[in-house]
Write an enzyme that holds these catalytic residues in place. Structure first.
Site, short mmCIF file in Angstrom:
data_model
loop_
_atom_site.label_atom_id
_atom_site.label_comp_id
_atom_site.label_asym_id
_atom_site.label_seq_id
_atom_site.Cartn_x
_atom_site.Cartn_y
_atom_site.Cartn_z
N ILE A 71 0.85 -1.07 0.07
CA ILE A 71 -0.04 -0.06 -0.10
C ILE A 71 0.90 1.34 0.13
O ILE A 71 0.85 2.03 -0.80
CB ILE A 71 -0.87 0.04 1.12
CG1 ILE A 71 -2.04 -1.30 1.11
CG2 ILE A 71 -1.58 1.22 1.37
CD1 ILE A 71 -2.69 -1.45 2.23
N GLY A 110 9.23 -5.22 2.90
CA GLY A 110 9.11 -4.27 1.74
C GLY A 110 10.48 -4.51 0.70
O GLY A 110 11.18 -5.07 0.93
N TYR A 139 -2.66 -10.19 16.01
CA TYR A 139 -2.46 -8.98 15.19
C TYR A 139 -3.72 -8.08 14.99
O TYR A 139 -3.26 -6.82 15.35
CB TYR A 139 -2.54 -9.38 13.67
CG TYR A 139 -2.72 -8.66 12.35
CD1 TYR A 139 -1.72 -7.66 12.21
CD2 TYR A 139 -4.02 -8.34 11.59
CE1 TYR A 139 -1.75 -6.69 11.15
CE2 TYR A 139 -3.99 -7.60 10.71
CZ TYR A 139 -2.97 -6.56 10.43
OH TYR A 139 -3.19 -5.63 9.55
N1 LIG Z 1 -2.99 -5.21 2.59
C1 LIG Z 1 -4.13 -5.36 3.07
O1 LIG Z 1 -5.20 -5.93 2.66
C2 LIG Z 1 -4.43 -4.76 4.83
C3 LIG Z 1 -5.50 -4.91 5.34
C4 LIG Z 1 -5.58 -4.44 6.62
C5 LIG Z 1 -4.60 -3.64 7.09
N2 LIG Z 1 -3.42 -3.20 6.52
C6 LIG Z 1 -2.38 -2.64 7.11
O2 LIG Z 1 -2.04 -1.58 6.14
C7 LIG Z 1 -0.58 -1.31 6.32
C8 LIG Z 1 0.02 -1.78 5.06
O3 LIG Z 1 -0.05 -2.90 4.59
P1 LIG Z 1 0.39 -3.49 3.41
O4 LIG Z 1 -0.33 -4.60 2.66
O5 LIG Z 1 1.08 -2.49 2.43
O6 LIG Z 1 1.82 -4.33 4.11
P2 LIG Z 1 3.22 -4.65 3.53
O7 LIG Z 1 3.71 -5.82 4.58
O8 LIG Z 1 3.41 -4.87 1.98
O9 LIG Z 1 3.95 -3.41 3.93
C9 LIG Z 1 4.43 -3.13 5.03
C10 LIG Z 1 5.97 -2.63 5.24
O10 LIG Z 1 6.09 -2.06 6.58
C11 LIG Z 1 7.70 -2.37 6.64
N3 LIG Z 1 7.94 -2.50 8.05
C12 LIG Z 1 7.55 -3.65 9.01
N4 LIG Z 1 8.18 -3.53 10.08
C13 LIG Z 1 8.67 -2.35 10.07
C14 LIG Z 1 9.74 -1.60 10.94
N5 LIG Z 1 9.66 -2.07 12.29
N6 LIG Z 1 9.97 -0.28 10.67
C15 LIG Z 1 10.00 0.01 9.44
N7 LIG Z 1 9.19 -0.50 8.31
C16 LIG Z 1 8.78 -1.62 8.79
C17 LIG Z 1 7.83 -3.50 5.78
O11 LIG Z 1 9.34 -3.73 5.30
C18 LIG Z 1 6.88 -3.47 4.76
O12 LIG Z 1 7.48 -2.76 3.42
C19 LIG Z 1 -0.18 -2.29 7.52
O13 LIG Z 1 -0.32 -1.39 8.55
C20 LIG Z 1 -1.20 -3.33 7.43
O14 LIG Z 1 -1.18 -3.83 8.70
C21 LIG Z 1 -3.44 -3.97 5.15
#
Ligand SMILES: NC(=O)c1ccc[n+]([C@@H]2O[C@H](COP(=O)([O-])OP(=O)(O)OC[C@H]3O[C@@H](n4cnc5c(N)ncnc54)[C@H](O)[C@@H]3O)[C@@H](O)[C@H]2O)c1
Length: 310
Positions: free
Chosen positions: A13, A37, A138
């Site tokens: 995202i 990421g 989570y």
């Molecule tokens: N994709 C979905 O369907 C969905 C649904 C509900 C909630 N979310 C929330 O949306 C947000 C983005 O989700 P996404 O699908 O893009 O996930 P993603 O895993 O693709 O991206 C999350 C990013 O956070 C980075 N990250 C993790 N731990 C970290 C840390 N300690 N310090 C710095 N960076 C860190 C990761 O390297 C990754 O690039 C998240 O908070 C997730 O919980 C996503």
């Protein structure tokens, strides 16, 4: 020109959001520790810093920032169930640290990700924002961030908007996870001519929302004062069973392969369906239909294959 900082910018995202913000003319600063990421998918034009949201090193990155999108998280439910302590560390302590950095830098507004998993125990369908019933680690970690956001608003006047994404899909969706998101998993296996795996009976229903629709609401949150201090569901308000999704993806890829059924995964809700009335009242509504959206996911994965990354 306003400056926007995106945490988790190398993720699914975050990278899509950064691309959209750049297109809209914002200066974009991004941070990510690259735990999940991919550096290559950070759009060029982003001022990128490899940093961990739990570290005080991030404070200086918030100087001269107007808006923060906090998306970094540990977010694979199965991984979070296996390591509740790291889940709390990244998702709760890390988020509190981002709120603290935002407070110190006096940023105009912080928009951050919660999750539809907060409704895991809800029996109300479609689920409204009020029916909070987290069950997994989570979901518990995401719920905790809401209490921190409220406390930061109460004691320090921090302005925020919380977004509860349902199943977001589209280009750059992370297919490398322990359990890849269902669309990516099906597309990859079918492209390889291997039977896709369905966990459980395939009757679980999910509300899917395309990342472009989510980005429309990101921009609205950034610009519209009515979103401040509010939580919004971001889904499509429709849901599909995993079996239905399989049929649609198989049709789009013109395949005849049948799926393999494996035992169900722990901690997953049976049905998700968003009540999106609150977001719609502000003039937002989803625009991308499922088939059209799925084509963008298929194109992305085909490009990954062509580039030899898959
Ligand atoms: N994709 C979905 O369907 C969905 C649904 C509900 C909630 N979310 C929330 O949306 C947000 C983005 O989700 P996404 O699908 O893009 O996930 P993603 O895993 O693709 O991206 C999350 C990013 O956070 C980075 N990250 C993790 N731990 C970290 C840390 N300690 N310090 C710095 N960076 C860190 C990761 O390297 C990754 O690039 C998240 O908070 C997730 O919980 C996503």
């Amino acid at each position: 020109m306003e400056s926007v900082l995106v945490t988790g910018v190398a993720g699914f995202i975050g990278s899509n959001l950064a691309e959209r913000l750049l297109r809209e003319g914002y200066r974009v600063v991004g941070l990510d520790n690259l735990a999940y990421g991919i550096r290559e998918q950070i759009p060029s034009g982003v001022e990128f810093h490899k940093a961990d949201v739990r570290s005080s090193d991030i404070y200086s990155l918030f100087d001269k920032i107007d808006i923060v999108f906090h998306l970094a998280a540990k977010n694979c439910i199965a991984d979070c169930q296996n390591d509740p302590v790291e889940t709390a560390d990244i998702n709760v302590t890390g988020t509190a640290n981002v709120f603290e950095a935002a407070r110190r830098a006096k940023i105009r507004k912080l928009i951050y990700a919660e999750s539809s998993s907060i409704y895991e125990g809800s029996k109300l369908l479609p689920t409204p924002e009020e029916d909070e019933r987290p069950e997994t680690f989570y979901a518990a970690s995401k719920m905790a961030t809401k209490f921190f956001a409220e406390a930061y608003a109460r004691w320090y006047g921090l302005k925020w908007t919380a977004l509860r994404y349902f199943c977001v899909y589209g280009p750059r969706q992370d297919y490398r996870r322990t359990i890849p998101p269902v669309f990516s998993a099906f597309i990859i296996r079918l492209l390889r001519n291997e039977p896709p795996v369905i966990y459980g009976s395939g009757k679980k229903r999910r509300d899917f929302i395309h990342v472009n629709d989510v980005n429309d609401f990101h921009l609205l949150s950034l610009r519209d004062e009515r979103t401040t201090g509010q939580v919004f569901n971001l889904g499509s308000g429709e849901n599909y069973s995993v079996n239905e999704i399989f049929q649609i993806v198989r049709g789009l890829l013109d395949s005849k392969l049948e799926p393999i059924y494996k035992p169900d995964l722990p901690g997953e809700a049976l049905t998700t369906l968003a009540n999106i009335d609150k977001a719609k009242k502000l003039g937002w509504s989803p625009r991308v239909g499922l088939k059209e959206g799925l084509k963008s996911s298929i194109d992305f994965i085909k490009c990954e294959v062509a580039a030899g990354r898959l």
